[in-house]
Design an enzyme around this catalytic site. Structure first.
Site, PDB file in Angstrom:
ATOM      1  CB  SER A 182     -42.145 -24.955  17.536  1.00  0.00           C
ATOM      2  OG  SER A 182     -40.692 -25.440  16.848  1.00  0.00           O
ATOM      3  CB  SER A 211     -39.746 -28.121  13.962  1.00  0.00           C
ATOM      4  OG  SER A 211     -38.837 -27.920  14.913  1.00  0.00           O
ATOM      5  CE  LYS A 257     -35.879 -26.117  12.650  1.00  0.00           C
ATOM      6  NZ  LYS A 257     -37.218 -26.442  12.715  1.00  0.00           N
ATOM      7  CB  SER A 295     -39.358 -28.962  10.280  1.00  0.00           C
ATOM      8  OG  SER A 295     -38.126 -28.478  10.517  1.00  0.00           O
TER       9      SER A 295
END
Length: 262
Positions: free
Chosen positions: A67, A69, A124, A227
């Site tokens: 993705s 994010s 992250k 995100s």
């Protein structure tokens, strides 16, 4: 799919076949007799599976970014390597730490098991450490009452969508990195979950303020308005940590990204 568990089961099966062959059956076969199929297709794979298991479980594990994010640091389609021993040695499958080495540092890009579904791996950036107070208000990040400087950079072009995002640089700990903000996106956090230690967070129209509990980390994506992270689903417990991402080893759409990680 729990690939670590599948690999562990294959290791046990092929290891058992290999042991039976070495300790018993090999001694009974004629010198030039061909290997039976169970040896050729079972036991013979044991050394290879053992090497893969050790490398993947204790040293480095590959991941693919699914993705956006973490744009602009990581793009969709990046294949990355994750250092599995940076934060300590963990038992495979159950992920229990048996040897402590280092703790996550603010600014690290970390892979972890998603708290709402531990079968999924997320990636992250570490923003909040245990005991920190993290405020994200009106799209400005504050850590323990100290605003993090955001320096404007050239706009980031999303080539696949043909639009631009405001791009900034900031320094978290010893790590300087870039992040994106979309001026048209709202500041509030939509639909926050009911997560453990949610009482440590206060939500308002400007965003969220959270006190990170002991043994937990506050994670955010670099693509700040695209995100869903600790601002919405809470803190990452220490036992969910997988490792630290550190290297892009392949991107089939853009070979120039190999080796980059900013």
């Amino acid at each position: 799919m729990n690939f670590a568990l599948i690999l562990f089961v294959l290791l046990l099966i092929t290891g058992a076949l290999y042991a039976v062959d070495v300790l018993k059956c090999r001694k009974l076969r004629a010198r030039n007799a061909p290997e039976p199929l169970w040896v050729e297709w079972g036991a013979s794979f044991f050394p290879v599976i053992l090497i893969v298991f050790v490398l993947r479980s204790f040293l480095f594990e590959p991941f693919k970014i699914p993705s956006g994010s973490m744009i602009p640091t990581l793009l969709v389609g990046d294949f990355i390597l994750v250092n599995k021993f940076t934060y300590g040695i963990r038992l495979p499958v159950i992920n229990k730490k048996i040897i402590s080495i280092n703790d996550p540092q603010r600014g690290d890009v970390m892979v972890f098991r998603y708290p709402e579904d531990p079968s999924l791996d997320y990636i992250k950036r570490v923003v909040g450490l245990p005991g920190d107070t993290i405020a994200y208000q009106n799209k400005r990040l504050t850590i323990n009452g100290q605003a993090v400087d955001a320096n404007k950079q050239a706009d980031f072009e999303h080539k696949e969508r043909l639009y631009f995002s405001d791009q900034f640089s900031e320094k978290l700990g010893e790590v300087e990195h870039r992040f994106l903000n979309d001026k048209d996106a709202p500041a509030f956090i939509p639909d926050p979950a009911h997560f453990p230690h949610r009482e440590n967070c206060t939500y308002n129209a400007a965003g969220v303020v959270c006190k990170v509990p002991a043994g937990h980390y506050f994670m955010m994506g670099d693509n700040r308005d695209n995100s869903r992270d600790s601002r919405a689903w809470g803190f990452v417990p220490e036992e969910n940590i997988v490792g630290r991402a550190f290297f892009i080893w392949l991107n089939l759409s853009d070979l120039s990204r190999i080796g980059s990680f900013r």
